[in-house]
Design a protein around this motif. Structure first.
Motif, PDB file in Angstrom:
ATOM      1  N   ARG A 297     -81.531 -62.651 -55.031  1.00  0.00           N
ATOM      2  CA  ARG A 297     -81.438 -62.869 -56.471  1.00  0.00           C
ATOM      3  C   ARG A 297     -80.247 -63.776 -56.742  1.00  0.00           C
ATOM      4  N   LEU A 298     -80.537 -64.947 -57.234  1.00  0.00           N
ATOM      5  CA  LEU A 298     -79.483 -65.895 -57.569  1.00  0.00           C
ATOM      6  C   LEU A 298     -79.053 -65.703 -59.018  1.00  0.00           C
TER       7      LEU A 298
ATOM      8  N   ASP B 149     -85.884 -71.797 -74.334  1.00  0.00           N
ATOM      9  CA  ASP B 149     -85.083 -70.941 -75.207  1.00  0.00           C
ATOM     10  C   ASP B 149     -85.905 -69.782 -75.763  1.00  0.00           C
ATOM     11  N   ASP B 150     -87.220 -69.944 -75.781  1.00  0.00           N
ATOM     12  CA  ASP B 150     -88.069 -68.859 -76.266  1.00  0.00           C
ATOM     13  C   ASP B 150     -88.490 -67.910 -75.156  1.00  0.00           C
ATOM     14  N   GLY B 151     -87.995 -68.161 -73.940  1.00  0.00           N
ATOM     15  CA  GLY B 151     -88.287 -67.286 -72.806  1.00  0.00           C
ATOM     16  C   GLY B 151     -89.491 -67.694 -71.983  1.00  0.00           C
ATOM     17  N   SER B 152     -90.229 -68.679 -72.423  1.00  0.00           N
ATOM     18  CA  SER B 152     -91.361 -69.144 -71.632  1.00  0.00           C
ATOM     19  C   SER B 152     -90.852 -69.826 -70.371  1.00  0.00           C
ATOM     20  N   THR B 153     -91.658 -69.755 -69.327  1.00  0.00           N
ATOM     21  CA  THR B 153     -91.208 -70.255 -68.025  1.00  0.00           C
ATOM     22  C   THR B 153     -92.221 -71.209 -67.417  1.00  0.00           C
ATOM     23  N   TYR B 154     -91.712 -72.011 -66.487  1.00  0.00           N
ATOM     24  CA  TYR B 154     -92.557 -72.905 -65.706  1.00  0.00           C
ATOM     25  C   TYR B 154     -91.954 -72.989 -64.312  1.00  0.00           C
ATOM     26  N   LYS B 155     -92.803 -72.962 -63.294  1.00  0.00           N
ATOM     27  CA  LYS B 155     -92.343 -73.051 -61.917  1.00  0.00           C
ATOM     28  C   LYS B 155     -93.203 -74.022 -61.144  1.00  0.00           C
ATOM     29  N   ILE B 156     -92.650 -74.597 -60.114  1.00  0.00           N
ATOM     30  CA  ILE B 156     -93.436 -75.457 -59.263  1.00  0.00           C
ATOM     31  C   ILE B 156     -94.445 -74.600 -58.492  1.00  0.00           C
ATOM     32  N   ASP B 157     -95.522 -75.227 -58.083  1.00  0.00           N
ATOM     33  CA  ASP B 157     -96.617 -74.481 -57.466  1.00  0.00           C
ATOM     34  C   ASP B 157     -96.183 -73.698 -56.227  1.00  0.00           C
ATOM     35  N   SER B 158     -95.296 -74.279 -55.442  1.00  0.00           N
ATOM     36  CA  SER B 158     -94.936 -73.659 -54.162  1.00  0.00           C
ATOM     37  C   SER B 158     -94.163 -72.352 -54.319  1.00  0.00           C
ATOM     38  N   VAL B 159     -93.645 -72.065 -55.507  1.00  0.00           N
ATOM     39  CA  VAL B 159     -92.892 -70.820 -55.692  1.00  0.00           C
ATOM     40  C   VAL B 159     -93.588 -69.859 -56.647  1.00  0.00           C
ATOM     41  N   LYS B 160     -94.687 -70.277 -57.229  1.00  0.00           N
ATOM     42  CA  LYS B 160     -95.417 -69.396 -58.143  1.00  0.00           C
ATOM     43  C   LYS B 160     -95.864 -68.141 -57.410  1.00  0.00           C
ATOM     44  N   GLY B 161     -95.694 -67.013 -58.071  1.00  0.00           N
ATOM     45  CA  GLY B 161     -96.048 -65.740 -57.460  1.00  0.00           C
ATOM     46  C   GLY B 161     -94.956 -65.178 -56.571  1.00  0.00           C
ATOM     47  N   ARG B 162     -93.922 -65.959 -56.302  1.00  0.00           N
ATOM     48  CA  ARG B 162     -92.815 -65.488 -55.446  1.00  0.00           C
ATOM     49  C   ARG B 162     -91.475 -65.496 -56.170  1.00  0.00           C
ATOM     50  N   PHE B 163     -91.235 -66.483 -57.013  1.00  0.00           N
ATOM     51  CA  PHE B 163     -89.965 -66.619 -57.724  1.00  0.00           C
ATOM     52  C   PHE B 163     -90.147 -66.251 -59.198  1.00  0.00           C
ATOM     53  N   THR B 164     -89.120 -65.626 -59.745  1.00  0.00           N
ATOM     54  CA  THR B 164     -89.107 -65.297 -61.169  1.00  0.00           C
ATOM     55  C   THR B 164     -87.801 -65.783 -61.776  1.00  0.00           C
TER      56      THR B 164
ATOM     57  N   LEU C 269     -82.533 -66.192 -60.781  1.00  0.00           N
ATOM     58  CA  LEU C 269     -83.739 -66.573 -60.044  1.00  0.00           C
ATOM     59  C   LEU C 269     -83.976 -65.507 -58.996  1.00  0.00           C
ATOM     60  N   GLN C 270     -84.977 -64.689 -59.239  1.00  0.00           N
ATOM     61  CA  GLN C 270     -85.372 -63.680 -58.260  1.00  0.00           C
ATOM     62  C   GLN C 270     -86.345 -64.336 -57.289  1.00  0.00           C
ATOM     63  N   MET C 271     -86.000 -64.313 -56.024  1.00  0.00           N
ATOM     64  CA  MET C 271     -86.803 -64.977 -55.012  1.00  0.00           C
ATOM     65  C   MET C 271     -87.308 -63.931 -54.025  1.00  0.00           C
TER      66      MET C 271
ATOM     67  N   PRO D 150     -89.061 -70.209 -44.733  1.00  0.00           N
ATOM     68  CA  PRO D 150     -88.054 -71.146 -44.215  1.00  0.00           C
ATOM     69  C   PRO D 150     -87.942 -72.416 -45.069  1.00  0.00           C
ATOM     70  N   GLU D 151     -89.050 -72.857 -45.633  1.00  0.00           N
ATOM     71  CA  GLU D 151     -89.010 -74.082 -46.440  1.00  0.00           C
ATOM     72  C   GLU D 151     -88.308 -73.892 -47.784  1.00  0.00           C
ATOM     73  N   ASP D 152     -87.943 -72.665 -48.117  1.00  0.00           N
ATOM     74  CA  ASP D 152     -87.139 -72.423 -49.308  1.00  0.00           C
ATOM     75  C   ASP D 152     -85.649 -72.622 -49.048  1.00  0.00           C
ATOM     76  N   SER D 153     -85.288 -72.826 -47.799  1.00  0.00           N
ATOM     77  CA  SER D 153     -83.883 -73.019 -47.454  1.00  0.00           C
ATOM     78  C   SER D 153     -83.348 -74.279 -48.128  1.00  0.00           C
ATOM     79  N   ALA D 154     -82.242 -74.114 -48.837  1.00  0.00           N
ATOM     80  CA  ALA D 154     -81.658 -75.224 -49.587  1.00  0.00           C
ATOM     81  C   ALA D 154     -80.405 -74.725 -50.286  1.00  0.00           C
ATOM     82  N   VAL D 155     -79.676 -75.656 -50.857  1.00  0.00           N
ATOM     83  CA  VAL D 155     -78.626 -75.290 -51.803  1.00  0.00           C
ATOM     84  C   VAL D 155     -79.265 -75.269 -53.186  1.00  0.00           C
ATOM     85  N   TYR D 156     -79.092 -74.161 -53.883  1.00  0.00           N
ATOM     86  CA  TYR D 156     -79.702 -73.980 -55.190  1.00  0.00           C
ATOM     87  C   TYR D 156     -78.663 -74.203 -56.291  1.00  0.00           C
ATOM     88  N   TYR D 157     -79.102 -74.917 -57.309  1.00  0.00           N
ATOM     89  CA  TYR D 157     -78.238 -75.273 -58.426  1.00  0.00           C
ATOM     90  C   TYR D 157     -78.910 -74.886 -59.745  1.00  0.00           C
TER      91      TYR D 157
END
Length: 114
Positions: A19-20, A53-68, A80-82, A87-94
């Motif tokens: 959880r970031l 600002d209204d709480g609606s969200t959008y995510k890239i396809d590769s993280v849908k169903g996994r990230f919140t 960001l709950q992951m 392994p392909e999620d490895s990165a520096v997150y900003y």
């Protein structure tokens, strides 16, 4: 001045969770869209998810169903709950405002490896 402080990264095995957090000071997040981005080694920084600002969200396809993505306006913090990390999620997150502030925080390293 505005500060963005990302935290919560670490080393996790494939299938694990992290959880970031993005703590912001100097500017209220409540009336702004916010986003998470990531930069893998040798690659450009890329968009991951946004929360309006209204709480609606959008995510890239590769993280849908996994990230919140979520936000706590009272704490001026975004999360960001992951789950089911790969392994392909490895990165520096900003984190940043949308549109971005013109600068980035230090980021938090996420490494998914067995």
């Amino acid at each position: 001045q505005v500060q963005l402080v990302e935290s919560g990264g670490g080393l996790v095995q494939p299938g694990g969770s992290l959880r970031l957090s993005c703590a912001i000071s100097g500017r209220k997040i409540s009336a702004n869209d916010m986003g998470w981005y990531r930069q893998a080694p040798g690659k450009q920084r890329a968009f991951v998810a946004r929360i309006a600002d209204d709480g609606s969200t959008y995510k890239i396809d590769s993280v849908k169903g996994r990230f919140t993505i979520s936000r706590d306006n009272a704490k001026n913090t975004m999360y960001l709950q992951m789950n089911s990390l790969k392994p392909e999620d490895s990165a520096v997150y900003y984190c940043n405002f949308i549109p971005w502030l013109g600068f980035w925080g230090q980021g938090t390293q996420v490494t998914v490896s067995s």
